[in-house]
Scaffold this active site. Structure first.
Site, PDB file in Angstrom:
ATOM      1  N   CYS A 128       0.833  -1.210   0.000  1.00  0.00           N
ATOM      2  CA  CYS A 128       0.000   0.000   0.000  1.00  0.00           C
ATOM      3  C   CYS A 128       0.870   1.263   0.000  1.00  0.00           C
ATOM      4  O   CYS A 128       2.055   1.226  -0.377  1.00  0.00           O
ATOM      5  CB  CYS A 128      -0.983   0.001   1.169  1.00  0.00           C
ATOM      6  SG  CYS A 128      -2.334   1.199   0.966  1.00  0.00           S
TER       7      CYS A 128
ATOM      8  N   ASP B  65      -3.471   1.904  10.017  1.00  0.00           N
ATOM      9  CA  ASP B  65      -4.580   2.846  10.195  1.00  0.00           C
ATOM     10  C   ASP B  65      -5.036   2.853  11.638  1.00  0.00           C
ATOM     11  O   ASP B  65      -5.489   3.879  12.139  1.00  0.00           O
ATOM     12  CB  ASP B  65      -5.743   2.481   9.269  1.00  0.00           C
ATOM     13  CG  ASP B  65      -5.366   2.799   7.842  1.00  0.00           C
ATOM     14  OD1 ASP B  65      -4.761   1.942   7.178  1.00  0.00           O
ATOM     15  OD2 ASP B  65      -5.618   3.946   7.409  1.00  0.00           O
TER      16      ASP B  65
HETATM   17  C1  RUB Z   1      -3.646   3.498   3.356  1.00  0.00           C
HETATM   18  C2  RUB Z   1      -2.980   2.564   4.295  1.00  0.00           C
HETATM   19  C3  RUB Z   1      -1.745   3.082   5.002  1.00  0.00           C
HETATM   20  C4  RUB Z   1      -2.124   3.646   6.374  1.00  0.00           C
HETATM   21  C5  RUB Z   1      -0.960   4.394   7.022  1.00  0.00           C
HETATM   22  O1  RUB Z   1      -4.914   3.002   2.933  1.00  0.00           O
HETATM   23  O2  RUB Z   1      -3.427   1.470   4.572  1.00  0.00           O
HETATM   24  O3  RUB Z   1      -0.823   2.043   5.206  1.00  0.00           O
HETATM   25  O4  RUB Z   1      -3.214   4.528   6.250  1.00  0.00           O
HETATM   26  O5  RUB Z   1      -0.655   5.546   6.300  1.00  0.00           O
HETATM   27  P1  RUB Z   1      -5.826   3.957   1.993  1.00  0.00           P
HETATM   28  P2  RUB Z   1       0.207   6.743   6.933  1.00  0.00           P
HETATM   29  O6  RUB Z   1      -5.050   4.213   0.744  1.00  0.00           O
HETATM   30  O7  RUB Z   1      -7.075   3.173   1.787  1.00  0.00           O
HETATM   31  O8  RUB Z   1      -6.070   5.229   2.779  1.00  0.00           O
HETATM   32  O9  RUB Z   1       1.477   6.103   7.382  1.00  0.00           O
HETATM   33  O10 RUB Z   1       0.385   7.724   5.825  1.00  0.00           O
HETATM   34  O11 RUB Z   1      -0.574   7.281   8.081  1.00  0.00           O
END
Ligand code: RUB
Length: 306
Positions: A129, A198
């Site tokens: 991701c 998340d």
């Molecule tokens: C994004 C995702 C990321 C986390 C952490 O999913 O799973 O790994 O949100 O991100 P989506 P960060 O694309 O569905 O939002 O480290 O930027 O907080």
């Protein structure tokens, strides 16, 4: 409700803003602007408006405790303030919003510094991701002159892995992209897995993009360390009281646009990865074992469970 709240919620829902940290940042900026344009005449009206804005933003994506924790804290500060005049409350919202934005930035920098110490020369790191926390670690490692490679999954159905791959290429990092189902094929050549989160639960489990737990299982089978990079404010306090973190399920069209009529499509976008598969959570407090997360969150952010 002011346009800025509706527009921001819509951008978050449509994933124009994606990733937990960016979602929380956009929500903080939106409530600050919303407060500045408030026409409320007294504290009750101001608070009602804020709560409505908070609900709209929180509903835009269900699995985002970082956004919820911060908005709840701002609401609490308004509620507990002795100030009664809306103009005074606006300045409270502004100062706490700015403090949170600074805090998120500082945590990301701390995590980048700590995480980059785990990156060794010639290593290959697998990620899934797009996580701004993960890419900040990788960029910092590159700045330190470490020569390493990254393998990114595409991350079906919306290909956030391509965002990661582009960012890493721009940072001059050697990057390979693979389909999600090729993870097992490559796992034996991976030095460690690094993903974002998340949500973190009271048991020390993490919730991240669908597919994360499959990667964790495969890493476990191959004895490859699996790390999660996350700001501790992604902790969901309601999990202490037995609640489950809600898992967002999105439109099936994201998977198959012109699918045949009658087909059933399921599109959960996040899932739980059990703590048994996690070597460590790289957070602003250091690399911590997942089972100690509640204790560390309680010490660092006692207000989170209030
Ligand atoms: C994004 C995702 C990321 C986390 C952490 O999913 O799973 O790994 O949100 O991100 P989506 P960060 O694309 O569905 O939002 O480290 O930027 O907080």
């Amino acid at each position: 409700m002011s346009d800025i709240i509706k527009q921001t919620a819509e951008k978050i829902r449509r994933l124009e803003v994606q990733g937990a940290t960016s979602v929380a940042t956009a929500a903080i900026k939106a409530v600050e602007e919303h407060a500045r344009h408030s026409k409320a005449r007294n504290k009750d009206a101001f608070l009602r408006e804020f709560v409505k804005a908070k609900r709209i933003l929180s509903k835009s994506r269900e699995t985002e405790p970082l956004m919820r924790n911060v908005l709840r804290r701002i609401e609490y500060s308004i509620e507990k303030s002795k100030k009664q005049e809306p103009v005074e409350l606006v300045s409270i919202v502004s100062s706490i919003s700015r403090a949170f934005l600074k805090k998120l930035q500082k945590s990301t920098e701390q995590i980048a510094e700590i995480g980059s110490n785990r990156v060794r020369s010639s290593s290959i790191i697998l990620t899934h991701c797009h996580s701004s926390t993960v890419t900040s670690i990788l960029r910092r490692a590159k700045e330190k002159g470490i020569d390493f490679e990254v393998m990114c999954t595409e991350t079906r159905p919306l290909f956030q892995g391509r965002i990661t791959a582009r960012e890493l290429l721009e940072a001059g990092i050697k990057t390979t992209i693979i389909v999600d189902s090729a993870v097992r094929f490559f796992m034996n050549s991976i030095d460690f897995v690094l993903v974002g989160a998340d949500a973190i639960t009271s048991e020390g489990n993490i919730i991240n993009k669908i597919g994360t737990s499959v990667v964790a299982l495969i890493a476990h089978e191959a004895r490859t360390p699996f790390y999660v990079a996350s700001e501790l404010l992604k902790f969901d306090p309601s999990t202490i009281y037995g609640e489950y973190e809600a898992i967002e399920e999105r439109d099936g069209k994201e998977i198959w646009k012109n699918a045949p009529k009658g087909i059933n499509i399921r599109n959960p976008v996040f899932e739980v990865t059990r703590r048994n598969f996690i070597h460590g959570i790289i957070c602003e407090e250091g690399v911590i074992p997942p089972h100690s997360v509640t204790e560390i969150v309680n010490r660092k952010y006692p207000w989170i469970t209030e």
